[in-house]
Motif scaffolding. Structure first.
Motif, PDB file in Angstrom:
ATOM      1  N   ASP A   1      59.637 -55.314  19.398  1.00 38.58           N
ATOM      2  CA  ASP A   1      59.661 -53.999  20.038  1.00 38.58           C
ATOM      3  C   ASP A   1      60.427 -53.015  19.162  1.00 38.58           C
ATOM      4  OD1 ASP A   1      58.487 -54.427  22.874  1.00 38.58           O
ATOM      5  OD2 ASP A   1      59.906 -56.079  22.662  1.00 38.58           O
ATOM      6  N   GLN A  19      56.921 -60.464  28.909  1.00 45.27           N
ATOM      7  CA  GLN A  19      57.123 -59.680  27.691  1.00 45.27           C
ATOM      8  C   GLN A  19      57.275 -58.198  28.013  1.00 45.27           C
ATOM      9  OE1 GLN A  19      53.589 -61.144  25.467  1.00 45.27           O
ATOM     10  NE2 GLN A  19      55.035 -61.660  23.855  1.00 45.27           N
ATOM     11  N   LYS A  20      56.527 -57.730  29.005  1.00 48.97           N
ATOM     12  CA  LYS A  20      56.568 -56.304  29.321  1.00 48.97           C
ATOM     13  C   LYS A  20      57.914 -55.890  29.892  1.00 48.97           C
ATOM     14  CE  LYS A  20      51.669 -55.370  29.612  1.00 48.97           C
ATOM     15  NZ  LYS A  20      50.559 -54.741  30.359  1.00 48.97           N
ATOM     16  N   TYR A  32      63.460 -52.003  25.940  1.00 49.40           N
ATOM     17  CA  TYR A  32      63.616 -51.499  24.579  1.00 49.40           C
ATOM     18  C   TYR A  32      62.956 -50.144  24.355  1.00 49.40           C
ATOM     19  CZ  TYR A  32      65.709 -55.945  23.320  1.00 49.40           C
ATOM     20  OH  TYR A  32      66.548 -57.030  23.244  1.00 49.40           O
ATOM     21  N   ARG A  33      62.167 -49.680  25.301  1.00 50.39           N
ATOM     22  CA  ARG A  33      61.675 -48.301  25.219  1.00 50.39           C
ATOM     23  C   ARG A  33      62.766 -47.310  25.633  1.00 50.39           C
ATOM     24  NH1 ARG A  33      57.131 -50.011  28.126  1.00 50.39           N
ATOM     25  NH2 ARG A  33      57.556 -48.512  29.795  1.00 50.39           N
ATOM     26  N   SER A  55      59.948 -55.278  26.808  1.00 43.68           N
ATOM     27  CA  SER A  55      59.473 -54.062  26.143  1.00 43.68           C
ATOM     28  C   SER A  55      59.915 -52.805  26.879  1.00 43.68           C
ATOM     29  CB  SER A  55      57.944 -54.085  26.025  1.00 43.68           C
ATOM     30  OG  SER A  55      57.518 -55.129  25.179  1.00 43.68           O
ATOM     31  N   GLN A  73      57.919 -61.738  20.270  1.00 43.89           N
ATOM     32  CA  GLN A  73      57.440 -60.365  20.381  1.00 43.89           C
ATOM     33  C   GLN A  73      58.358 -59.454  19.586  1.00 43.89           C
ATOM     34  OE1 GLN A  73      58.522 -60.141  24.849  1.00 43.89           O
ATOM     35  NE2 GLN A  73      58.596 -57.998  24.217  1.00 43.89           N
ATOM     36  N   ASP A 110      62.855 -49.495  19.587  1.00 43.10           N
ATOM     37  CA  ASP A 110      63.509 -48.595  20.531  1.00 43.10           C
ATOM     38  C   ASP A 110      63.208 -47.149  20.146  1.00 43.10           C
ATOM     39  OD1 ASP A 110      65.285 -47.713  18.564  1.00 43.10           O
ATOM     40  OD2 ASP A 110      67.077 -48.499  19.548  1.00 43.10           O
TER      41      ASP A 110
END
Length: 205
Positions: free
Chosen positions: A95, A126-127, A133-134, A130, A93, A97
């Motif tokens: 991502d 995966q979420k 990394y948000r 994610s 995946q 930032d």
């Protein structure tokens, strides 16, 4: 005589008003015993949040000292665990930032990437990665970056995810260099406070 005529007029007016009320439909008169309809509150659901989103949800003070609780019975979301590819450099995946930095999570080896953290830390979602990394990184030391993500049920914290990323094209020991010229990316990921993440973390891929 005039008084008698006035009395008859008054009686006639009262009778007319009574007749009007008697012929009114039931909907014209409110029934005080009828309950007022109220909108049903939306039930809280499991969701992944970045650090900023979690702080906005619970406030600065609670975010500083997160209290992790067990997920309530029945809490879940649909999805399936990641089915990773086979080569260490394959990207499971990607991502970005908040600064726009592209961070891949590679299939990896026993030393870094998905293979390093998925089994030992029971983290296949995966979420979860994610969500971390948000967030803005809370550690930045050269190519070494660290991020936090949060799994919540309403405003209850179920898990806190910690990811560590290598924002360079080689590992620190130079054993691995990416063939695609992108960053090594995720080195490891785990749930704070426990060796293995609770299963609820992986109920959504």
């Amino acid at each position: 005589m005039k008084t008698l005529r006035m009395s008859r007029l008054a009686i006639g007016a009262i009778l007319a008003a009574t007749a009007i009320v008697a012929t009114m439909t039931p909907t014209a008169i409110a029934d005080p015993s009828t309950p007022v309809s109220r909108s049903t509150a939306t039930e809280p659901t499991l969701r992944w949040l970045s650090q900023q989103e979690y702080t906005a949800l619970v406030g600065v003070e609670r975010a500083k000292n997160p209290h992790i609780a067990a997920a309530p019975p029945g809490a879940h979301f649909a999805g399936a665990p990641l089915d990773p590819p086979q080569h260490w450099y394959d990207i499971d995946q990607t991502d970005f930032d908040p600064s726009g930095i592209e961070i891949p999570t590679r299939h990896g080896t026993a030393d870094f990437g998905y293979q390093h953290y998925a089994g030992p830390h029971n983290l296949t979602s995966q979420k979860a990665i994610s969500a971390a990394y948000r967030s803005r990184p809370f550690v930045t030391q050269g190519a070494h970056y660290e991020y936090l993500g949060y799994l919540t049920f309403g405003d209850t914290l179920i898990a806190q995810i910690h990811t560590i990323a290598q924002l360079a094209t080689s590992t620190d020991d130079r054993k691995f260099t990416t063939p695609d010229g992108k960053y090594i990316g995720t080195i490891t990921a785990y749930c704070e406070g426990v060796t293995r993440c609770p299963d609820i973390v992986n109920s959504e891929g």
